[in-house]
Design a protein around this motif. Structure first.
Motif, mmCIF file in Angstrom:
data_model
loop_
_atom_site.group_PDB
_atom_site.id
_atom_site.type_symbol
_atom_site.label_atom_id
_atom_site.label_comp_id
_atom_site.label_asym_id
_atom_site.label_seq_id
_atom_site.Cartn_x
_atom_site.Cartn_y
_atom_site.Cartn_z
ATOM 1 N N GLY A 6 0.831 -1.195 0.000
ATOM 2 C CA GLY A 6 0.000 0.000 0.000
ATOM 3 C C GLY A 6 0.864 1.243 0.000
ATOM 4 O O GLY A 6 2.087 1.182 0.017
ATOM 5 N N MET A 7 0.205 2.369 -0.038
ATOM 6 C CA MET A 7 0.881 3.666 0.041
ATOM 7 C C MET A 7 1.128 3.998 1.511
ATOM 8 O O MET A 7 0.258 3.795 2.347
ATOM 9 N N VAL A 8 2.299 4.532 1.793
ATOM 10 C CA VAL A 8 2.633 4.945 3.152
ATOM 11 C C VAL A 8 1.993 6.308 3.412
ATOM 12 O O VAL A 8 2.309 7.286 2.746
ATOM 13 N N LEU A 9 1.039 6.331 4.355
ATOM 14 C CA LEU A 9 0.360 7.588 4.711
ATOM 15 C C LEU A 9 1.094 8.342 5.802
ATOM 16 O O LEU A 9 1.051 9.568 5.853
ATOM 17 N N ALA A 10 1.753 7.589 6.702
ATOM 18 C CA ALA A 10 2.442 8.226 7.825
ATOM 19 C C ALA A 10 3.456 7.264 8.425
ATOM 20 O O ALA A 10 3.283 6.055 8.357
ATOM 21 N N ILE A 11 4.484 7.852 9.012
ATOM 22 C CA ILE A 11 5.428 7.107 9.832
ATOM 23 C C ILE A 11 5.253 7.673 11.228
ATOM 24 O O ILE A 11 5.524 8.853 11.476
ATOM 25 N N GLU A 12 4.721 6.849 12.110
ATOM 26 C CA GLU A 12 4.345 7.300 13.447
ATOM 27 C C GLU A 12 5.476 6.988 14.417
ATOM 28 O O GLU A 12 5.605 5.861 14.901
ATOM 29 N N TYR B 58 11.653 0.663 18.042
ATOM 30 C CA TYR B 58 10.942 -0.617 17.961
ATOM 31 C C TYR B 58 9.432 -0.439 17.991
ATOM 32 O O TYR B 58 8.697 -1.293 17.503
ATOM 33 N N ASP B 59 8.963 0.658 18.565
ATOM 34 C CA ASP B 59 7.528 0.932 18.638
ATOM 35 C C ASP B 59 7.045 1.857 17.525
ATOM 36 O O ASP B 59 5.855 2.137 17.425
ATOM 37 N N THR B 60 7.957 2.351 16.706
ATOM 38 C CA THR B 60 7.590 3.196 15.567
ATOM 39 C C THR B 60 6.843 2.348 14.558
ATOM 40 O O THR B 60 7.176 1.181 14.331
ATOM 41 N N SER B 61 5.816 2.916 13.923
ATOM 42 C CA SER B 61 5.017 2.147 12.963
ATOM 43 C C SER B 61 4.780 2.938 11.688
ATOM 44 O O SER B 61 4.975 4.145 11.623
ATOM 45 N N VAL B 62 4.349 2.197 10.685
ATOM 46 C CA VAL B 62 4.010 2.751 9.383
ATOM 47 C C VAL B 62 2.514 2.556 9.188
ATOM 48 O O VAL B 62 1.990 1.462 9.420
ATOM 49 N N LEU B 63 1.815 3.606 8.792
ATOM 50 C CA LEU B 63 0.383 3.517 8.503
ATOM 51 C C LEU B 63 0.217 3.505 6.988
ATOM 52 O O LEU B 63 0.716 4.393 6.296
ATOM 53 N N ARG C 35 -1.487 -1.016 10.009
ATOM 54 C CA ARG C 35 -0.362 -0.428 10.734
ATOM 55 C C ARG C 35 0.677 -1.525 10.919
ATOM 56 O O ARG C 35 0.355 -2.615 11.361
ATOM 57 N N ILE C 36 1.936 -1.212 10.569
ATOM 58 C CA ILE C 36 3.024 -2.180 10.659
ATOM 59 C C ILE C 36 4.129 -1.592 11.537
ATOM 60 O O ILE C 36 4.596 -0.482 11.286
ATOM 61 N N LEU C 37 4.543 -2.332 12.539
ATOM 62 C CA LEU C 37 5.683 -1.922 13.350
ATOM 63 C C LEU C 37 6.961 -2.098 12.542
ATOM 64 O O LEU C 37 7.102 -3.081 11.804
ATOM 65 N N LEU C 38 7.890 -1.169 12.666
ATOM 66 C CA LEU C 38 9.164 -1.316 11.959
ATOM 67 C C LEU C 38 9.833 -2.627 12.333
ATOM 68 O O LEU C 38 10.461 -3.270 11.494
ATOM 69 N N SER C 39 9.709 -3.030 13.585
ATOM 70 C CA SER C 39 10.348 -4.258 14.051
ATOM 71 C C SER C 39 9.766 -5.515 13.406
ATOM 72 O O SER C 39 10.378 -6.579 13.478
ATOM 73 N N GLU C 40 8.595 -5.421 12.745
ATOM 74 C CA GLU C 40 7.985 -6.559 12.050
ATOM 75 C C GLU C 40 8.450 -6.679 10.600
ATOM 76 O O GLU C 40 8.243 -7.702 9.970
ATOM 77 N N ILE C 41 9.063 -5.629 10.068
ATOM 78 C CA ILE C 41 9.381 -5.589 8.639
ATOM 79 C C ILE C 41 10.655 -6.366 8.350
ATOM 80 O O ILE C 41 11.717 -6.065 8.887
ATOM 81 N N VAL C 42 10.517 -7.360 7.480
ATOM 82 C CA VAL C 42 11.646 -8.173 7.026
ATOM 83 C C VAL C 42 12.205 -7.589 5.734
ATOM 84 O O VAL C 42 13.414 -7.588 5.522
#
Length: 84
Positions: free
Chosen positions: A41-47, A53-58, A64-71
């Motif tokens: 999808g399109m990245v709407l925000a980086i929160e 580790y708690d920063t996420s991408v909307l 919502r995806i946590l940066l720590s989940e991204i492979v």
């Protein structure tokens, strides 16, 4: 020999995602949530949060995806990921 582009840590991943956000490009993710899952999808925000580790991408699909989940994002893999 197989050679792929990688990111070394979450700071570098966040910079990569900020570039994707600024360029308004579609992002394709491989995430690890109790197993590998693809998402895009399109990245709407980086929160940004207190810790990286708690920063996420909307994404535009309200995911919502946590940066720590991204492979991987757009074919660029986490450098210490060895299962692929």
């Amino acid at each position: 020999m197989d050679k792929r582009e990688t990111f070394k840590d979450l700071q570098q991943l966040r910079q990569l995602l900020e570039d994707i956000y600024r360029q308004q490009k579609n992002a394709s993710f491989l995430i690890d949530r109790q197993g590998l899952t693809r998402m895009e999808g399109m990245v709407l925000a980086i929160e940004k949060q207190e810790t990286i580790y708690d920063t996420s991408v909307l994404l535009n699909n309200n995911e919502r995806i946590l940066l720590s989940e991204i492979v991987a994002v757009n074919g660029i893999f986490q450098s210490d990921y060895s299962e692929c």
